[in-house]
Scaffold this motif. Structure first.
Motif, PDB file in Angstrom:
ATOM      1  N   GLY A  45     -69.699 -65.319 -99.250  1.00 18.24           N
ATOM      2  CA  GLY A  45     -70.386 -66.348 -98.474  1.00 18.24           C
ATOM      3  C   GLY A  45     -69.565 -66.808 -97.290  1.00 18.24           C
ATOM      4  O   GLY A  45     -70.089 -67.033 -96.197  1.00 18.24           O
ATOM      5  N   GLU A  46     -68.237 -66.948 -97.498  1.00 19.31           N
ATOM      6  CA  GLU A  46     -67.359 -67.358 -96.401  1.00 19.31           C
ATOM      7  C   GLU A  46     -67.332 -66.312 -95.288  1.00 19.31           C
ATOM      8  O   GLU A  46     -67.072 -66.639 -94.130  1.00 19.31           O
ATOM      9  CB  GLU A  46     -65.937 -67.582 -96.919  1.00 19.31           C
ATOM     10  CG  GLU A  46     -65.758 -68.887 -97.678  1.00 19.31           C
ATOM     11  CD  GLU A  46     -65.951 -70.109 -96.793  1.00 19.31           C
ATOM     12  OE1 GLU A  46     -65.514 -70.074 -95.624  1.00 19.31           O
ATOM     13  OE2 GLU A  46     -66.565 -71.079 -97.256  1.00 19.31           O
ATOM     14  N   ALA A  47     -67.601 -65.047 -95.654  1.00 21.21           N
ATOM     15  CA  ALA A  47     -67.643 -63.981 -94.649  1.00 21.21           C
ATOM     16  C   ALA A  47     -68.979 -63.949 -93.914  1.00 21.21           C
ATOM     17  O   ALA A  47     -69.192 -63.101 -93.052  1.00 21.21           O
ATOM     18  CB  ALA A  47     -67.388 -62.636 -95.310  1.00 21.21           C
ATOM     19  N   GLY A  48     -69.875 -64.890 -94.282  1.00 21.49           N
ATOM     20  CA  GLY A  48     -71.165 -64.974 -93.608  1.00 21.49           C
ATOM     21  C   GLY A  48     -72.213 -64.051 -94.173  1.00 21.49           C
ATOM     22  O   GLY A  48     -73.243 -63.791 -93.541  1.00 21.49           O
ATOM     23  N   LEU A  49     -71.986 -63.553 -95.422  1.00 24.26           N
ATOM     24  CA  LEU A  49     -72.921 -62.612 -96.017  1.00 24.26           C
ATOM     25  C   LEU A  49     -73.714 -63.278 -97.127  1.00 24.26           C
ATOM     26  O   LEU A  49     -73.189 -64.085 -97.892  1.00 24.26           O
ATOM     27  CB  LEU A  49     -72.166 -61.410 -96.589  1.00 24.26           C
ATOM     28  CG  LEU A  49     -71.274 -60.662 -95.604  1.00 24.26           C
ATOM     29  CD1 LEU A  49     -70.520 -59.559 -96.324  1.00 24.26           C
ATOM     30  CD2 LEU A  49     -72.100 -60.072 -94.473  1.00 24.26           C
ATOM     31  N   SER A  50     -74.965 -62.930 -97.226  1.00 27.41           N
ATOM     32  CA  SER A  50     -75.794 -63.408 -98.331  1.00 27.41           C
ATOM     33  C   SER A  50     -75.545 -62.492 -99.517  1.00 27.41           C
ATOM     34  O   SER A  50     -75.744 -61.287 -99.439  1.00 27.41           O
ATOM     35  CB  SER A  50     -77.280 -63.367 -97.952  1.00 27.41           C
ATOM     36  OG  SER A  50     -78.078 -63.640 -99.073  1.00 27.41           O
ATOM     37  N   SER A  51     -75.086 -63.047-100.618  1.00 26.56           N
ATOM     38  CA  SER A  51     -74.743 -62.224-101.777  1.00 26.56           C
ATOM     39  C   SER A  51     -75.929 -61.968-102.694  1.00 26.56           C
ATOM     40  O   SER A  51     -75.795 -61.258-103.684  1.00 26.56           O
ATOM     41  CB  SER A  51     -73.613 -62.898-102.576  1.00 26.56           C
ATOM     42  OG  SER A  51     -73.972 -64.207-102.908  1.00 26.56           O
ATOM     43  N   GLY A  52     -77.080 -62.546-102.410  1.00 24.30           N
ATOM     44  CA  GLY A  52     -78.254 -62.288-103.225  1.00 24.30           C
ATOM     45  C   GLY A  52     -78.344 -63.193-104.431  1.00 24.30           C
ATOM     46  O   GLY A  52     -77.335 -63.659-104.951  1.00 24.30           O
TER      47      GLY A  52
END
Length: 281
Positions: free
Chosen positions: A129-136
């Motif tokens: 999440g901190e990397a700006g990605l949605s983890s699903g």
């Protein structure tokens, strides 16, 4: 519409509340950030950075490899080197990483408590999440699952969540703290199935040499670095002439040579039992 930054914050708060409701400690955000580089005091390492870039990109700019491993005793500068490299190729520093577009960086510093699979997954979700990605949704739900699925199932969920994501470097620092078979198996399955846009970086400490206890091996107890940057080892003092001095005195008796050979082999066997290979012999 919620921005990427807001999604990251909401994901972190949600996972923290999950852990709180499970009577676990809330997530410590400091574990999700790489060390801050002190640029004026850093030693330039263009050769090592170039080698790391070659390893990351593989045989060509279009065929990246899946894993970069940093392994060394404490104090050898592996975290500093890794941070220099990661900052460079993700656009945070001045050591560019090649022709590929800058990937995102997800960083997680591990400790002993992260051997709990639920805690590990919760932190991994927060790092993504901190990397700006949605983890699903499925990956986020694993942090509070009453019974954790087998590692291959968890790896499949993570890989599916990363499949459509932009290029990503996932760095796990201090991996030597991890000894839970579930997490080791999870990492193995991830390496087998990560999408080509994701690269795993493991930073671990090699300290097995401390545990060798054999009278043919001089015991190593500590390592450190001087103010001017020289790395040194602290070892037991053994009084008597060295082999170089004995050889300068002339040819040795065959029985003495056999004794030395046998002792060297005994010491090597004690090291090999711990999967330590002495590269100077």
């Amino acid at each position: 519409m919620i921005s990427g930054a807001s999604l990251s914050q909401l994901g972190y708060i949600a996972v923290s509340m999950i852990l709180y409701n499970r009577r676990m400690d809330p997530l410590l955000k400091a574990k999700l950030y790489p060390p801050v580089l002190r640029s004026p005091s850093l030693v330039a390492r263009p050769r090592l950075l170039a080698r790391l870039n070659e390893g990351w990109l593989g045989a060509s700019d279009t065929v990246p490899r899946k894993l970069t491993l940093f392994c060394a005793p404490a104090g050898y500068g592996k975290t500093t080197l890794a941070t220099q490299w990661l900052y460079g190729i993700t656009g945070r520093g001045g050591h560019g990483g090649g022709a590929r577009s800058a990937p995102a960086l997800a960083w997680l510093t591990l400790d002993e408590a992260d051997n709990d699979p639920n805690r590990f997954i919760a932190y991994l979700t927060a790092a993504l999440g901190e990397a700006g990605l949605s983890s699903g949704r499925e990956l986020g739900a694993l942090g509070h699952a009453p019974q954790m699925p087998p590692p291959q199932s968890v790896a499949a969920i993570i890989c599916n969540a990363l499949d459509d994501a932009p290029p990503l470097l996932l760095a796990l620092d201090d991996y030597h703290h991890i000894h839970t078979p579930f997490i080791h198996d999870l990492i193995s399955h991830l390496l087998a199935h990560l999408p080509p846009t994701t690269h795993l970086v493991l930073l671990t400490r090699e300290e097995e040499i401390r545990d060798i206890r054999h009278d043919a091996v001089v015991r190593y107890s500590e390592n450190n670095r001087t103010a001017d940057g020289h790395v040194y080892l602290v070892m037991d003092f053994v009084d008597g002439p060295g082999l170089d001095q004995k050889l300068k005195q002339g040819p040795m008796d065959p029985s003495d040579l056999l004794t030395i050979c046998r002792r060297v082999c005994e010491g090597l066997e004690a090291a090999h039992v711990r999967n330590i290979v002495h590269r100077d012999l």
